[in-house]
Design a protein around this motif. Sequence first.
Motif, short mmCIF file in Angstrom:
data_model
loop_
_atom_site.label_atom_id
_atom_site.label_comp_id
_atom_site.label_asym_id
_atom_site.label_seq_id
_atom_site.Cartn_x
_atom_site.Cartn_y
_atom_site.Cartn_z
N LEU A 199 14.06 -7.62 -39.94
CA LEU A 199 14.01 -8.89 -40.68
C LEU A 199 13.02 -9.83 -39.98
O LEU A 199 12.74 -9.64 -38.78
N PRO A 200 12.52 -10.86 -40.68
CA PRO A 200 11.58 -11.78 -40.04
C PRO A 200 12.20 -12.39 -38.77
O PRO A 200 13.41 -12.65 -38.76
N PRO A 201 11.41 -12.59 -37.72
CA PRO A 201 11.98 -13.11 -36.47
C PRO A 201 12.56 -14.52 -36.64
O PRO A 201 12.05 -15.30 -37.45
N THR A 202 13.64 -14.79 -35.90
CA THR A 202 14.21 -16.15 -35.96
C THR A 202 13.47 -17.03 -34.96
O THR A 202 12.89 -16.54 -33.99
N ASP A 203 13.49 -18.32 -35.21
CA ASP A 203 12.73 -19.24 -34.37
C ASP A 203 13.31 -19.34 -32.96
O ASP A 203 14.52 -19.28 -32.78
N VAL A 204 12.42 -19.52 -32.00
CA VAL A 204 12.83 -19.81 -30.64
C VAL A 204 12.85 -21.32 -30.49
O VAL A 204 11.85 -21.99 -30.74
N LEU A 205 14.00 -21.87 -30.13
CA LEU A 205 14.15 -23.32 -30.06
C LEU A 205 13.96 -23.82 -28.64
O LEU A 205 14.28 -23.12 -27.67
N SER A 206 13.46 -25.05 -28.53
CA SER A 206 13.24 -25.61 -27.20
C SER A 206 13.39 -27.13 -27.21
O SER A 206 13.13 -27.79 -28.22
N TYR A 207 13.82 -27.66 -26.07
CA TYR A 207 14.07 -29.10 -25.94
C TYR A 207 13.41 -29.59 -24.65
O TYR A 207 13.59 -29.00 -23.58
N ALA A 208 12.64 -30.67 -24.75
CA ALA A 208 11.99 -31.23 -23.56
C ALA A 208 12.44 -32.67 -23.35
O ALA A 208 12.61 -33.42 -24.31
N TYR A 209 12.62 -33.00 -22.09
CA TYR A 209 13.13 -34.32 -21.70
C TYR A 209 12.11 -34.99 -20.78
O TYR A 209 11.78 -34.43 -19.72
N CYS A 210 11.60 -36.16 -21.16
CA CYS A 210 10.63 -36.89 -20.33
C CYS A 210 11.08 -38.34 -20.12
O CYS A 210 10.75 -39.22 -20.92
N LYS A 224 4.23 -28.10 -24.73
CA LYS A 224 3.53 -27.73 -25.97
C LYS A 224 4.48 -27.12 -27.01
O LYS A 224 5.24 -26.20 -26.70
N GLU A 225 4.47 -27.71 -28.20
CA GLU A 225 5.15 -27.16 -29.37
C GLU A 225 6.65 -26.98 -29.22
O GLU A 225 7.24 -26.08 -29.82
N VAL A 226 7.27 -27.85 -28.44
CA VAL A 226 8.74 -27.78 -28.38
C VAL A 226 9.31 -28.24 -29.72
O VAL A 226 8.65 -28.95 -30.49
N THR A 227 10.55 -27.83 -29.97
CA THR A 227 11.20 -28.23 -31.22
C THR A 227 11.48 -29.72 -31.21
O THR A 227 11.15 -30.44 -32.16
N VAL A 228 12.11 -30.19 -30.14
CA VAL A 228 12.42 -31.63 -30.03
C VAL A 228 11.98 -32.13 -28.65
O VAL A 228 12.29 -31.52 -27.63
N LEU A 229 11.25 -33.23 -28.66
CA LEU A 229 10.87 -33.92 -27.42
C LEU A 229 11.63 -35.24 -27.35
O LEU A 229 11.55 -36.05 -28.27
N TYR A 230 12.38 -35.42 -26.27
CA TYR A 230 12.95 -36.75 -25.98
C TYR A 230 12.01 -37.39 -24.97
O TYR A 230 11.81 -36.85 -23.87
N HIS A 231 11.39 -38.50 -25.36
CA HIS A 231 10.47 -39.18 -24.46
C HIS A 231 10.90 -40.63 -24.35
O HIS A 231 11.28 -41.24 -25.34
N GLU A 232 10.83 -41.17 -23.16
CA GLU A 232 11.19 -42.58 -23.04
C GLU A 232 10.15 -43.46 -23.73
O GLU A 232 8.95 -43.12 -23.79
N ALA A 233 10.63 -44.55 -24.34
CA ALA A 233 9.74 -45.59 -24.87
C ALA A 233 10.46 -46.90 -24.54
O ALA A 233 10.98 -47.57 -25.41
N THR A 234 10.46 -47.21 -23.24
CA THR A 234 11.18 -48.39 -22.77
C THR A 234 10.67 -49.65 -23.46
O THR A 234 11.43 -50.57 -23.75
N PHE A 235 9.37 -49.66 -23.76
CA PHE A 235 8.73 -50.89 -24.25
C PHE A 235 8.04 -50.72 -25.61
O PHE A 235 7.65 -49.60 -25.98
N LEU A 236 7.88 -51.85 -26.29
CA LEU A 236 7.07 -51.91 -27.51
C LEU A 236 5.59 -52.06 -27.13
O LEU A 236 5.28 -52.39 -25.97
N ILE A 237 4.72 -51.87 -28.11
CA ILE A 237 3.28 -51.95 -27.82
C ILE A 237 2.89 -53.32 -27.26
O ILE A 237 2.04 -53.42 -26.37
#
Length: 310
Positions: A199-210, A224-237
């Motif tokens: 059967l078609p391959p299932t996705d490999v999932l990944s999570y990155a924390y910055c 590169k190409e993680v499923t979900v990236l959690y990145h801090e955005a302490t401040f507005l522009i």
Amino acid sequence: MNFSVTILGSGAALPTKNRMPTAQYVNCNNRHFLIDCAEGTQLQLRKYKINFQKISHIFISHLHGDHYFGLVGLLSTMNLLGREKELFIHGPKELQDFIMPMLRFGGARLAFNLNFIALNTTDKIKIYEDPVLEVHSFPLKHKIPTCGFIIKEKKKALKINPKKIKEKNLKIEHFKALQNGKDIILENGEEISFKDVTLPPTDVLSYAYCSDTKKNLKVVEFIKEVTVLYHEATFLIKDQKRANSTFHSSTKDAALIASKANVKKLVVGHLSSRYKTNDAHTEELQNLFTNSQVAEDGLCIDLAKEQSRS
Ligand SMILES: [Zn+2]
């Protein structure tokens, strides 16, 4: 199989009634991890009905108090509740020098083994591995040595298409090679391509924390190409200068990293308590990275759903 992340604290250094400081619980295929452990983490774990005795590994990004001041309380409660299962804490090498005297002065004798593993804060390093997943740490750019983490499933074995078993007269002993993506030759000389019978391959999932970090383009290659990236955005522009001087990020910085790394989804957190609502963060993000969201305490991210959505 399950891969989910629960945000226990989405705020920055100052706890408020709406946002606790940083901690996250990760359940990846029944492996239970905690990333950072700010003050109040054990209460957040209770609030969101997470069985914290199941946690086997804790990853501490750096030694600013809003990322680990909850550790002594959590360890103490684990002990009071009869924990016997050993626990691994991955953190900066000085972490042990702080935690152990605190426990000793309080007279706590842990009934479980506590193993400290020092993080390398200069290179990307594999810090955990089992048959289904890997965890790496990698350096961030903050005022003190700080690591990000990436939790990634390993490539999964292919599933044999049940219809093809009879059709091709496949036997159990043929499965392993086909499931690992290898073609085989049957006893009668017939060549079988794994592509035709799996059967078609299932996705490999990944999570990155910055968190915490100022804008750091070097991180892109690690996540590169993680499923979900959690990145801090302490401040507005509008507070970009403050972000730069305090070695934190703005929404724009987080979105740039997400975009360059080509991640599926960006979640931002570690919001400064100076912002009373997250409306402005949400508005800025919408214009910067389409598939993005501002974290709230209690947010549960299901990575398989995020993967299938995009
Ligand atoms: Zn910090």
